[in-house]
Design a protein around this motif. Structure first.
Motif, PDB file in Angstrom:
ATOM      1  N   GLY A 159     -28.284   7.942   7.010  1.00  0.00           N
ATOM      2  CA  GLY A 159     -28.523   7.526   8.381  1.00  0.00           C
ATOM      3  C   GLY A 159     -29.593   8.310   9.097  1.00  0.00           C
ATOM      4  O   GLY A 159     -29.540   8.444  10.331  1.00  0.00           O
ATOM      5  N   ALA A 160     -30.581   8.840   8.354  1.00  0.00           N
ATOM      6  CA  ALA A 160     -31.603   9.691   8.969  1.00  0.00           C
ATOM      7  C   ALA A 160     -32.992   9.216   8.572  1.00  0.00           C
ATOM      8  O   ALA A 160     -33.178   8.461   7.617  1.00  0.00           O
ATOM      9  N   THR A 194     -21.619  20.151   6.418  1.00  0.00           N
ATOM     10  CA  THR A 194     -22.296  19.343   5.407  1.00  0.00           C
ATOM     11  C   THR A 194     -23.729  19.047   5.826  1.00  0.00           C
ATOM     12  O   THR A 194     -24.066  19.047   7.022  1.00  0.00           O
ATOM     13  N   VAL A 195     -24.547  18.791   4.820  1.00  0.00           N
ATOM     14  CA  VAL A 195     -25.936  18.431   5.107  1.00  0.00           C
ATOM     15  C   VAL A 195     -25.991  17.128   5.895  1.00  0.00           C
ATOM     16  O   VAL A 195     -26.837  16.958   6.789  1.00  0.00           O
ATOM     17  N   ALA A 196     -25.066  16.205   5.608  1.00  0.00           N
ATOM     18  CA  ALA A 196     -25.031  14.946   6.349  1.00  0.00           C
ATOM     19  C   ALA A 196     -24.763  15.197   7.828  1.00  0.00           C
ATOM     20  O   ALA A 196     -25.368  14.561   8.707  1.00  0.00           O
ATOM     21  N   GLU A 197     -23.846  16.133   8.129  1.00  0.00           N
ATOM     22  CA  GLU A 197     -23.566  16.457   9.526  1.00  0.00           C
ATOM     23  C   GLU A 197     -24.778  17.113  10.196  1.00  0.00           C
ATOM     24  O   GLU A 197     -25.083  16.841  11.358  1.00  0.00           O
ATOM     25  N   LEU A 198     -25.472  17.983   9.449  1.00  0.00           N
ATOM     26  CA  LEU A 198     -26.679  18.616   9.993  1.00  0.00           C
ATOM     27  C   LEU A 198     -27.747  17.575  10.288  1.00  0.00           C
ATOM     28  O   LEU A 198     -28.395  17.607  11.346  1.00  0.00           O
ATOM     29  N   LEU A 199     -27.918  16.611   9.377  1.00  0.00           N
ATOM     30  CA  LEU A 199     -28.893  15.539   9.606  1.00  0.00           C
ATOM     31  C   LEU A 199     -28.514  14.734  10.843  1.00  0.00           C
ATOM     32  O   LEU A 199     -29.380  14.379  11.657  1.00  0.00           O
ATOM     33  N   GLY A 200     -27.220  14.443  11.002  1.00  0.00           N
ATOM     34  CA  GLY A 200     -26.788  13.675  12.157  1.00  0.00           C
ATOM     35  C   GLY A 200     -27.041  14.405  13.463  1.00  0.00           C
ATOM     36  O   GLY A 200     -27.476  13.805  14.457  1.00  0.00           O
ATOM     37  N   GLU A 201     -26.774  15.719  13.464  1.00  0.00           N
ATOM     38  CA  GLU A 201     -26.992  16.492  14.674  1.00  0.00           C
ATOM     39  C   GLU A 201     -28.478  16.560  15.022  1.00  0.00           C
ATOM     40  O   GLU A 201     -28.870  16.421  16.179  1.00  0.00           O
ATOM     41  N   LEU A 202     -29.326  16.775  14.017  1.00  0.00           N
ATOM     42  CA  LEU A 202     -30.761  16.846  14.271  1.00  0.00           C
ATOM     43  C   LEU A 202     -31.314  15.480  14.677  1.00  0.00           C
ATOM     44  O   LEU A 202     -32.238  15.392  15.500  1.00  0.00           O
ATOM     45  N   GLY A 203     -30.765  14.413  14.100  1.00  0.00           N
ATOM     46  CA  GLY A 203     -31.187  13.077  14.519  1.00  0.00           C
ATOM     47  C   GLY A 203     -30.858  12.815  15.975  1.00  0.00           C
ATOM     48  O   GLY A 203     -31.644  12.205  16.706  1.00  0.00           O
ATOM     49  N   GLY A 204     -29.693  13.287  16.413  1.00  0.00           N
ATOM     50  CA  GLY A 204     -29.345  13.159  17.817  1.00  0.00           C
ATOM     51  C   GLY A 204     -30.288  13.936  18.720  1.00  0.00           C
ATOM     52  O   GLY A 204     -30.656  13.473  19.812  1.00  0.00           O
ATOM     53  N   ARG A 205     -30.701  15.118  18.275  1.00  0.00           N
ATOM     54  CA  ARG A 205     -31.662  15.897  19.047  1.00  0.00           C
ATOM     55  C   ARG A 205     -32.982  15.121  19.196  1.00  0.00           C
ATOM     56  O   ARG A 205     -33.601  15.121  20.258  1.00  0.00           O
ATOM     57  N   ALA A 206     -33.403  14.462  18.116  1.00  0.00           N
ATOM     58  CA  ALA A 206     -34.656  13.707  18.167  1.00  0.00           C
ATOM     59  C   ALA A 206     -34.573  12.572  19.179  1.00  0.00           C
ATOM     60  O   ALA A 206     -35.540  12.291  19.900  1.00  0.00           O
ATOM     61  N   VAL A 207     -33.424  11.914  19.240  1.00  0.00           N
ATOM     62  CA  VAL A 207     -33.257  10.840  20.223  1.00  0.00           C
ATOM     63  C   VAL A 207     -33.316  11.406  21.640  1.00  0.00           C
ATOM     64  O   VAL A 207     -33.932  10.823  22.541  1.00  0.00           O
ATOM     65  N   LEU A 227     -41.763  19.878  21.278  1.00  0.00           N
ATOM     66  CA  LEU A 227     -40.616  20.286  22.083  1.00  0.00           C
ATOM     67  C   LEU A 227     -39.617  21.064  21.239  1.00  0.00           C
ATOM     68  O   LEU A 227     -39.455  20.798  20.037  1.00  0.00           O
ATOM     69  N   PRO A 228     -38.922  22.019  21.845  1.00  0.00           N
ATOM     70  CA  PRO A 228     -37.997  22.848  21.066  1.00  0.00           C
ATOM     71  C   PRO A 228     -36.757  22.075  20.619  1.00  0.00           C
ATOM     72  O   PRO A 228     -36.229  21.226  21.336  1.00  0.00           O
ATOM     73  N   VAL A 229     -36.323  22.407  19.414  1.00  0.00           N
ATOM     74  CA  VAL A 229     -35.089  21.861  18.842  1.00  0.00           C
ATOM     75  C   VAL A 229     -34.207  23.048  18.484  1.00  0.00           C
ATOM     76  O   VAL A 229     -34.642  23.947  17.763  1.00  0.00           O
ATOM     77  N   ALA A 230     -32.991  23.064  18.990  1.00  0.00           N
ATOM     78  CA  ALA A 230     -32.064  24.160  18.723  1.00  0.00           C
ATOM     79  C   ALA A 230     -30.794  23.593  18.107  1.00  0.00           C
ATOM     80  O   ALA A 230     -30.278  22.559  18.545  1.00  0.00           O
ATOM     81  N   VAL A 231     -30.295  24.263  17.081  1.00  0.00           N
ATOM     82  CA  VAL A 231     -29.072  23.820  16.421  1.00  0.00           C
ATOM     83  C   VAL A 231     -28.396  25.033  15.795  1.00  0.00           C
ATOM     84  O   VAL A 231     -29.063  26.002  15.414  1.00  0.00           O
ATOM     85  N   GLU A 232     -27.073  25.009  15.705  1.00  0.00           N
ATOM     86  CA  GLU A 232     -26.328  26.054  15.009  1.00  0.00           C
ATOM     87  C   GLU A 232     -26.029  25.570  13.594  1.00  0.00           C
ATOM     88  O   GLU A 232     -25.591  24.432  13.394  1.00  0.00           O
TER      89      GLU A 232
END
Length: 600
Positions: A256-257, A324-337, A313-318
């Protein structure tokens, strides 16, 4: 080397008597670019390039007429820094007339060495932004009769998308023999600056006050090292084959990324690894900047507007080992939106809204495919968050599909990584690094590790693969090293008496002790903050940058031996759109105090 037709034509009486152009305040993003270039003298930052080869003889008169037509129709090509008002931040003025700057080079031997030398020389030659026009055109004749065309432009007024629009306009004007087709393009740079200036900042401030990188974030995927003893910028490349790029695209889509999000996730993994993360470890906050087009804004015609809309623009994530990598991709995708709603906000604004937020030290960009694709084509899959489509007219017969090859600009960040699909479907990764921070070897190692994870994750990481497991391919690989910023920080001698009182930078004369102004600071009763720096232009400019960004008054001073350096720094500040600050030199502490008191 010779000037071509159209370069610096004499002004007619009518042009000379034209009304003074209206000044518009620089957008916050432009202020960031100006400050970055200002504080890094001699580095040639923010000069980006497009080039292509034109076979056969070049009709130079027709070439110049075509560019004059484009200049007459595009406000950005007639724009320069306005005469600064005392105490005001930089502004830009659109002039009624400007001529294209075209230079023709006829080298003794027009081989690859001559071309590489021209690319480097044009990139390092600083722009006079007070003169209308952020674009220079260089022509290099070749032995077979062809011509290489090189455009060098400054990112304070143009980005790569806007430059591409200008090139397409030039090709149309050249095909029409330079005859104008229509009037000025609208919306133009003026409309964009007015649109940015009219924004309600409250929602953006509320979002970034919670979304900005927190203090302590890991901002570079490398461990500390000593000085590199190198200068300039370097470039290194890695390439994924078409098959590898296809697997990456399919893997990201399965989770989904977009491909751009996969690149962000890999970079977050490298930052996490450099921050000491490991299996069972605590969460590691990481931060980087992601490039955005700036053209997803609700301004009609923004997609075709040549100007400085491109942003990072800055992107911050823990990141945690058990996520999981899938969860990390989902979180970063949300940041992009989320970023899509704030493409017009600058990094400088964000730091003002979130005091203590660190400066991100890397930028990731996913560029359009090589050649740019045909006008009107759908966006390349995975090129970034979805934004409003910007339909373009179909290409005219006989015009090239793309606008040329890109040579990305250098900036003040230690490392910037871009990804771009080439004509064969492969994915080329390019890292541009500051050699004062990264050696060429460390930068090559960092990009190799990035490419390795992009190759291996599609075949080894499923929906349940954790971050700790995803880093397995890097077990035993060295961590790249990064040197500290070689420009020493300013030393505060005395804080300001009140907010907005400004800053005075006292420069030590050659050979003077570091504490030569400490006694003076104890006795001087004025309101501005007093700081001192190492006796270099870069250090003094870095010391004054925060006050310049805030629009506060600044001054330079010291004992007579520092006057020459102080005047050099003052002239550079004036050349970047701020009021030239006063320079105060006195042979005694008492005389220096009187001079500062007279500033008012």
């Amino acid at each position: 080397m010779s000037p071509a037709p159209g370069d610096r034509p004499p002004l007619s009486a009518a042009r000379a008597a034209a009304p003074r152009p209206r000044t518009l305040p620089a957008a916050p993003l432009q202020l960031d670019v100006l400050l970055d270039g200002l504080t890094h003298p001699g580095r040639g930052l923010h000069a980006e390039q497009l080039h292509w080869r034109r076979p056969g003889p070049l009709d130079l008169e027709r070439f110049a007429r075509a560019w004059q037509t484009v200049t007459d129709q595009e406000a950005v090509l007639r724009t320069g820094l306005a005469e600064p008002a005392p105490g005001a931040r930089p502004g830009f003025a659109v002039h009624p007339y400007a001529a294209p700057r075209i230079t023709r080079h006829r080298p003794d031997g027009a081989g690859p060495e001559a071309w590489d030398a021209l690319l480097a020389a044009e990139r390092k030659r600083e722009f006079d932004l007070t003169r209308p026009g952020p674009l220079r055109i260089a022509l290099l004749d070749e032995a077979d009769g062809g011509t290489r065309v090189l455009l060098t432009y400054h990112r304070a007024l143009l980005d790569r998308v806007g430059a591409g629009h200008l090139v397409r306009s030039f090709h149309r004007a050249y095909a029409a023999d330079g005859r104008p087709r229509g009037g000025e393009r609208r919306p133009d740079l003026r409309d964009h600056l007015q649109w940015v200036g009219s924004r309600d900042l409250a929602p953006a401030r509320a979002y970034w006050s919670r979304a900005a990188p927190p203090a302590g974030s890991v901002t570079l995927p490398a461990l500390d090292r000593g000085p590199t003893h190198q200068r300039g910028h370097g470039r290194t490349r890695q390439r994924l084959t078409p098959a590898e790029a296809g697997r990456l695209r399919a893997w990201a889509a399965l989770l989904g990324a977009a491909e751009s999000t996969a690149l962000h996730a890999v970079w977050a993994l490298l930052l996490y690894r450099a921050g000491g993360g490991g299996p069972g470890g605590a969460a590691v906050p990481v931060a980087f900047s992601a490039a955005v087009s700036g053209r997803g804004i609700p301004l009609e015609g923004a997609g075709e507007l040549p100007g400085p809309l491109g942003n990072a623009l800055p992107v911050a994530v823990e990141v945690r080992a058990d996520v999981t990598v899938a969860e990390l991709l989902g979180e970063l995708g949300g940041r992009a939106v989320d970023l899509a709603a704030y493409e017009w906000v600058s990094a400088g604004q964000i730091r003002g809204w979130a005091p203590g937020s660190p400066v991100t030290e890397s930028v990731l960009a996913f560029l359009q495919p090589e050649g740019g694709g045909r006008a009107g084509a759908a966006p390349w899959p995975g090129s970034g968050p979805r934004t409003r489509p910007h339909p373009q007219p179909p290409p005219e017969p006989g015009l090239p599909d793309g606008e040329g090859e890109l040579v990305g600009a250098c900036s003040g960040v230690p490392v910037a990584v871009s990804a771009r699909h080439d004509r064969d479907g492969g994915l080329t990764l390019t890292a541009v690094h500051d050699r004062t921070r990264f050696t060429d070897g460390d930068a090559a190692e960092l990009l190799w590790q990035t490419a390795l994870l992009l190759r291996r994750l599609p075949s080894e990481a499923g929906p349940s693969t954790t971050v700790g497991e995803a880093l397995t391919p890097l077990h035993g690989a060295p961590l790249p090293r990064v040197a500290p910023d070689p420009v020493p920080a300013a030393r505060t001698l005395r804080p300001a008496a009140a907010a907005g009182a400004g800053r005075v930078c006292l420069l030590p004369p050659p050979g003077a002790a570091e504490d030569c102004y400490d006694r003076f600071a104890l006795r001087y009763p004025g309101a501005p903050e007093l700081v001192t720096t190492a006796p270099t232009a870069a250090a003094a400019l870095a010391a004054l940058a925060p006050a310049l960004a805030a629009g506060e008054p600044v001054a330079l001073g010291g004992h007579p031996g520092a006057a020459e350096l102080a005047h050099e720094v003052a002239r550079r500040i004036g050349a970047y759109g701020w009021s030239t600050p006063p320079v105060l030199a006195a042979g005694s502490d008492r005389a220096l105090a009187r001079a500062l008191a007279n500033l008012g």
